[in-house]
Design a protein around this motif. Structure first.
Motif, PDB file in Angstrom:
ATOM      1  N   GLN A 237       0.824  -1.207   0.000  1.00 35.27           N
ATOM      2  CA  GLN A 237       0.000   0.000   0.000  1.00 35.27           C
ATOM      3  C   GLN A 237       0.860   1.260   0.000  1.00 35.27           C
ATOM      4  O   GLN A 237       0.555   2.230  -0.700  1.00 35.27           O
ATOM      5  CB  GLN A 237      -0.921  -0.009   1.225  1.00 35.27           C
ATOM      6  CG  GLN A 237      -2.020  -1.060   1.158  1.00 35.27           C
ATOM      7  CD  GLN A 237      -2.802  -1.164   2.456  1.00 35.27           C
ATOM      8  OE1 GLN A 237      -2.338  -0.743   3.521  1.00 35.27           O
ATOM      9  NE2 GLN A 237      -3.999  -1.723   2.384  1.00 35.27           N
ATOM     10  N   LEU A 238       1.923   1.255   0.784  1.00 34.32           N
ATOM     11  CA  LEU A 238       2.789   2.434   0.849  1.00 34.32           C
ATOM     12  C   LEU A 238       3.561   2.635  -0.456  1.00 34.32           C
ATOM     13  O   LEU A 238       3.770   3.774  -0.893  1.00 34.32           O
ATOM     14  CB  LEU A 238       3.746   2.310   2.032  1.00 34.32           C
ATOM     15  CG  LEU A 238       3.090   2.459   3.410  1.00 34.32           C
ATOM     16  CD1 LEU A 238       4.030   2.023   4.516  1.00 34.32           C
ATOM     17  CD2 LEU A 238       2.638   3.905   3.626  1.00 34.32           C
ATOM     18  N   ILE A 239       3.994   1.546  -1.075  1.00 32.51           N
ATOM     19  CA  ILE A 239       4.659   1.674  -2.374  1.00 32.51           C
ATOM     20  C   ILE A 239       3.684   2.229  -3.402  1.00 32.51           C
ATOM     21  O   ILE A 239       4.039   3.064  -4.247  1.00 32.51           O
ATOM     22  CB  ILE A 239       5.244   0.321  -2.812  1.00 32.51           C
ATOM     23  CG1 ILE A 239       6.419  -0.067  -1.906  1.00 32.51           C
ATOM     24  CG2 ILE A 239       5.703   0.367  -4.268  1.00 32.51           C
ATOM     25  CD1 ILE A 239       7.025  -1.420  -2.215  1.00 32.51           C
ATOM     26  N   ASN A 240       2.421   1.779  -3.328  1.00 35.77           N
ATOM     27  CA  ASN A 240       1.400   2.329  -4.221  1.00 35.77           C
ATOM     28  C   ASN A 240       1.184   3.818  -3.968  1.00 35.77           C
ATOM     29  O   ASN A 240       1.010   4.608  -4.901  1.00 35.77           O
ATOM     30  CB  ASN A 240       0.077   1.582  -4.034  1.00 35.77           C
ATOM     31  CG  ASN A 240      -0.049   0.405  -4.989  1.00 35.77           C
ATOM     32  OD1 ASN A 240       0.726   0.279  -5.924  1.00 35.77           O
ATOM     33  ND2 ASN A 240      -1.015  -0.453  -4.755  1.00 35.77           N
ATOM     34  N   ALA A 241       1.156   4.204  -2.682  1.00 39.18           N
ATOM     35  CA  ALA A 241       0.970   5.621  -2.344  1.00 39.18           C
ATOM     36  C   ALA A 241       2.099   6.466  -2.918  1.00 39.18           C
ATOM     37  O   ALA A 241       1.866   7.555  -3.461  1.00 39.18           O
ATOM     38  CB  ALA A 241       0.886   5.785  -0.833  1.00 39.18           C
ATOM     39  N   LEU A 242       3.326   5.982  -2.803  1.00 37.86           N
ATOM     40  CA  LEU A 242       4.461   6.710  -3.368  1.00 37.86           C
ATOM     41  C   LEU A 242       4.404   6.727  -4.891  1.00 37.86           C
ATOM     42  O   LEU A 242       4.762   7.730  -5.529  1.00 37.86           O
ATOM     43  CB  LEU A 242       5.773   6.086  -2.886  1.00 37.86           C
ATOM     44  CG  LEU A 242       6.123   6.359  -1.425  1.00 37.86           C
ATOM     45  CD1 LEU A 242       7.244   5.440  -0.945  1.00 37.86           C
ATOM     46  CD2 LEU A 242       6.516   7.824  -1.223  1.00 37.86           C
TER      47      LEU A 242
ATOM     48  N   GLY B 255       3.073  10.082  -9.847  1.00 34.15           N
ATOM     49  CA  GLY B 255       2.305  10.030 -11.082  1.00 34.15           C
ATOM     50  C   GLY B 255       2.519   8.756 -11.868  1.00 34.15           C
ATOM     51  O   GLY B 255       2.434   8.767 -13.099  1.00 34.15           O
ATOM     52  N   GLU B 256       2.780   7.658 -11.153  1.00 38.76           N
ATOM     53  CA  GLU B 256       3.063   6.370 -11.800  1.00 38.76           C
ATOM     54  C   GLU B 256       1.924   5.387 -11.556  1.00 38.76           C
ATOM     55  O   GLU B 256       1.067   5.588 -10.693  1.00 38.76           O
ATOM     56  CB  GLU B 256       4.374   5.790 -11.253  1.00 38.76           C
ATOM     57  CG  GLU B 256       5.614   6.621 -11.559  1.00 38.76           C
ATOM     58  CD  GLU B 256       6.083   6.458 -12.996  1.00 38.76           C
ATOM     59  OE1 GLU B 256       5.481   5.638 -13.736  1.00 38.76           O
ATOM     60  OE2 GLU B 256       7.041   7.150 -13.390  1.00 38.76           O
ATOM     61  N   ARG B 257       1.941   4.286 -12.320  1.00 33.50           N
ATOM     62  CA  ARG B 257       0.959   3.215 -12.159  1.00 33.50           C
ATOM     63  C   ARG B 257       1.208   2.471 -10.849  1.00 33.50           C
ATOM     64  O   ARG B 257       2.278   2.596 -10.254  1.00 33.50           O
ATOM     65  CB  ARG B 257       1.060   2.240 -13.334  1.00 33.50           C
ATOM     66  CG  ARG B 257       2.441   1.632 -13.475  1.00 33.50           C
ATOM     67  CD  ARG B 257       2.536   0.614 -14.586  1.00 33.50           C
ATOM     68  NE  ARG B 257       3.895   0.113 -14.733  1.00 33.50           N
ATOM     69  CZ  ARG B 257       4.454  -0.798 -13.949  1.00 33.50           C
ATOM     70  NH1 ARG B 257       3.756  -1.324 -12.937  1.00 33.50           N
ATOM     71  NH2 ARG B 257       5.700  -1.202 -14.150  1.00 33.50           N
ATOM     72  N   PRO B 258       0.227   1.659 -10.388  1.00 32.89           N
ATOM     73  CA  PRO B 258       0.425   0.899  -9.150  1.00 32.89           C
ATOM     74  C   PRO B 258       1.647  -0.021  -9.224  1.00 32.89           C
ATOM     75  O   PRO B 258       1.920  -0.623 -10.265  1.00 32.89           O
ATOM     76  CB  PRO B 258      -0.873   0.081  -9.038  1.00 32.89           C
ATOM     77  CG  PRO B 258      -1.885   0.875  -9.786  1.00 32.89           C
ATOM     78  CD  PRO B 258      -1.138   1.507 -10.923  1.00 32.89           C
TER      79      PRO B 258
ATOM     80  N   ALA C 118       4.646   0.648  -9.491  1.00 35.31           N
ATOM     81  CA  ALA C 118       5.706   1.041 -10.421  1.00 35.31           C
ATOM     82  C   ALA C 118       7.054   1.164  -9.713  1.00 35.31           C
ATOM     83  O   ALA C 118       8.100   1.005 -10.342  1.00 35.31           O
ATOM     84  CB  ALA C 118       5.349   2.364 -11.097  1.00 35.31           C
ATOM     85  N   LEU C 119       7.034   1.435  -8.407  1.00 36.68           N
ATOM     86  CA  LEU C 119       8.269   1.607  -7.650  1.00 36.68           C
ATOM     87  C   LEU C 119       8.643   0.368  -6.860  1.00 36.68           C
ATOM     88  O   LEU C 119       9.517   0.425  -5.987  1.00 36.68           O
ATOM     89  CB  LEU C 119       8.134   2.804  -6.693  1.00 36.68           C
ATOM     90  CG  LEU C 119       7.724   4.137  -7.321  1.00 36.68           C
ATOM     91  CD1 LEU C 119       7.628   5.215  -6.255  1.00 36.68           C
ATOM     92  CD2 LEU C 119       8.698   4.546  -8.405  1.00 36.68           C
ATOM     93  N   GLN C 120       7.987  -0.744  -7.163  1.00 35.59           N
ATOM     94  CA  GLN C 120       8.220  -1.969  -6.397  1.00 35.59           C
ATOM     95  C   GLN C 120       9.687  -2.393  -6.424  1.00 35.59           C
ATOM     96  O   GLN C 120      10.275  -2.726  -5.388  1.00 35.59           O
ATOM     97  CB  GLN C 120       7.335  -3.093  -6.959  1.00 35.59           C
ATOM     98  CG  GLN C 120       7.510  -4.456  -6.293  1.00 35.59           C
ATOM     99  CD  GLN C 120       6.998  -4.470  -4.876  1.00 35.59           C
ATOM    100  OE1 GLN C 120       6.047  -3.784  -4.555  1.00 35.59           O
ATOM    101  NE2 GLN C 120       7.629  -5.262  -4.013  1.00 35.59           N
ATOM    102  N   ALA C 121      10.296  -2.364  -7.583  1.00 34.56           N
ATOM    103  CA  ALA C 121      11.673  -2.845  -7.706  1.00 34.56           C
ATOM    104  C   ALA C 121      12.652  -1.995  -6.905  1.00 34.56           C
ATOM    105  O   ALA C 121      13.561  -2.524  -6.256  1.00 34.56           O
ATOM    106  CB  ALA C 121      12.080  -2.878  -9.182  1.00 34.56           C
ATOM    107  N   GLU C 122      12.468  -0.683  -6.915  1.00 34.36           N
ATOM    108  CA  GLU C 122      13.441   0.188  -6.247  1.00 34.36           C
ATOM    109  C   GLU C 122      13.157   0.397  -4.771  1.00 34.36           C
ATOM    110  O   GLU C 122      14.033   0.878  -4.036  1.00 34.36           O
ATOM    111  CB  GLU C 122      13.497   1.546  -6.953  1.00 34.36           C
ATOM    112  CG  GLU C 122      12.187   2.302  -7.004  1.00 34.36           C
ATOM    113  CD  GLU C 122      12.303   3.590  -7.797  1.00 34.36           C
ATOM    114  OE1 GLU C 122      12.946   4.531  -7.299  1.00 34.36           O
ATOM    115  OE2 GLU C 122      11.744   3.648  -8.920  1.00 34.36           O
TER     116      GLU C 122
END
Length: 478
Positions: free
Chosen positions: A242-247, A252-255, A257-261
């Motif tokens: 949920q927090l990765i999704n919030a970030l 301005g990215e898709r759900p 999207a920052l999972q890898a980093e």
């Protein structure tokens, strides 16, 4: 033109009250806690890029990314552009308007009408060529147009500070979500460590059962402890997602999207030994909501002048010069010339009380804006005082919990040793282990709360937009 020159000195008159910057309620110094924690808030030049004081490269990178990619910030930039365009429309009333005209028509007048410029008494059609130039200018004798311009400038300042407030909120929310994410990951790490300890205890109890020293109850209790700790992990994984999704949304990215980093575990960003919070007297200049409330009061004050100006006559100077002919070859000749010049006067006589009602409305709106300004400033002082207290007390709680964790670790090692020696029951080991897990989780949460409190403190202080606003404004408004 002579009339305009004669009336020009009168344009210095401006009806309505002049705006006077309100005196904000002030405090002489920041509140001091009775017991001071390790990291202290000091009266020094505020760190405008406060997110960099955490010394977390990923947090700094996300903050810079949010400045260019966040959609809320782009929407605020669009509203600012609209306010600038609206101001341009309003301020245009200060200047004369000019227009060039031209036209051609094939006409035929009635034979029974009053006149026929062709001289054929309506029995045949004729051509009519026209060209000309016109100009008009309202003499702002009472300052109504100037008050409109003043109100437009203040309204633009409202939009500017609205964008600054969005910018500050985006930066704070980015830091808060990032810190909470690292806190969840740290909690998961503590849980996994305790899970390994619980699994070790389960194996130990199984071995002792095989040796006839332990009982089935010991094994069942150890297995239940393992399952209970394992049950904590899915909720932590969900919270991380949920927090990765919030970030991702803030960027301005898709759900995901920052999972890898962001999925790699990183410690919670730590606060510095000293936190510079500036001077109390600088608060009104830093907080966008206070600046916005002041601009709203300015708009309301100038609007009173606009309403009062509507009671006075409006004088408009207008003129036109052109040429009219039935033959194109005659257009522009001396005989085809035509012109008109003169002032126009408009004076309200009876409107059923509409103008008086508008004036009363504007005066009431000014009173509301003044009260809103006082409330905004007072709320700001309360927020800062609360955040200063939160920052100090969260550190004291964290330090106390650190000692509790240390003592519980000692207690667990002692209980495990005594259980092996047969001095205590296995239930003592489970109890101590549960207490250790609880205090470790509380310690991680308290360490997270310290960093979150510092973010809340800088947000309450209104710091952060000063150094990045021009750059972010250029990027968003280009």
């Amino acid at each position: 033109m002579l009339i305009a020159l004669g009336l020009f000195p009168l344009t210095a008159c401006t009806v309505g009250p002049d705006f006077v910057r309100p005196h904000a309620p002030q405090v002489s110094q920041w509140s001091k806690p009775e017991k001071v924690a390790a990291s202290q808030a000091v009266t020094a030049e505020i760190d405008e890029r406060w997110w960099d004081v955490f010394n977390d490269r990923q947090l700094s990178a996300l903050s810079r990314r949010a400045l260019t990619d966040n959609l809320d910030l782009q929407l605020a930039s669009s509203r600012l552009q609209q306010s600038r365009a609206a101001r341009q429309v309003i301020t245009a009333s200060q200047y004369p308007t000019t227009a060039a005209t031209g036209g051609y028509g094939r006409k035929r007048n009635s034979a029974e009408g009053l006149s026929d410029p062709s001289g054929h008494n309506g029995h045949s059609a004729f051509n009519l060529w026209e060209a000309g130039f016109s100009a008009a200018w309202e003499l702002d004798l009472w300052g109504r147009v100037r008050r409109e311009t003043e109100a437009a400038d203040a309204t633009l300042e409202v939009a500017e500070n609205d964008r600054r407030g969005v910018l500050l909120s985006v930066l704070a929310e980015t830091a808060q979500d990032y810190i909470q994410l690292r806190g969840v990951q740290s909690t998961r790490g503590v849980t996994e460590q305790n899970l390994e300890v619980a699994r070790h205890s389960l194996k130990l109890s199984q071995l002792r059962l095989a040796d006839g020293v332990a009982t089935d109850l010991d094994v069942a209790e150890a297995a239940a402890q393992v399952a209970a700790i394992e049950a904590r992990l899915p909720a932590l994984q969900q919270r991380q997602a949920q927090l990765i999704n919030a970030l991702s949304l803030l960027m301005g990215e898709r759900p995901q999207a920052l999972q890898a980093e962001l999925s790699k575990d990183v410690p919670v960003p730590q606060t510095p030994r000293q936190v510079a919070i500036g001077l109390p007297s600088q608060l009104a200049e830093r907080r966008p909501d206070i600046r916005q409330a002041e601009a709203r009061l300015h708009t309301a004050t100038a609007s009173i002048g606009v309403a009062k100006g509507d009671f006075y006559p409006r004088i408009t100077l207008s003129g036109n010069f052109g040429s009219q002919a039935m033959q194109l070859s005659d257009l522009g000749s001396w005989g085809s010339r035509q012109f008109g010049i003169g002032p126009q006067l408009s004076l309200p006589l009876f409107d059923g009380g509409r103008l008086r009602g508008v004036l009363q409305l504007r005066e009431a709106q000014q009173l509301e804006a003044a009260l809103g300004y006082q409330q905004t400033v007072l709320r700001a002082w309360h927020e800062i005082d609360d955040q200063l207290t939160s920052y100090n007390t969260s550190q004291l709680r964290r330090d106390s919990l650190a000692e509790a964790v240390r003592q519980n670790q000692i207690a667990l090692r002692t209980a495990q040793r005594q259980y092996v020696e047969g001095v205590v029951d296995f239930v003592n080991v489970l109890t101590v282990q549960g207490e250790l897990l609880a205090t470790q989780e509380q310690w991680v949460q308290s360490a997270t709360d310290v960093s979150l409190a510092m973010v809340g403190l800088y947000k309450a202080l209104g710091g952060g937009w000063e150094s990045v606003y021009p750059l972010a404004g250029d990027l968003a408004l280009r």
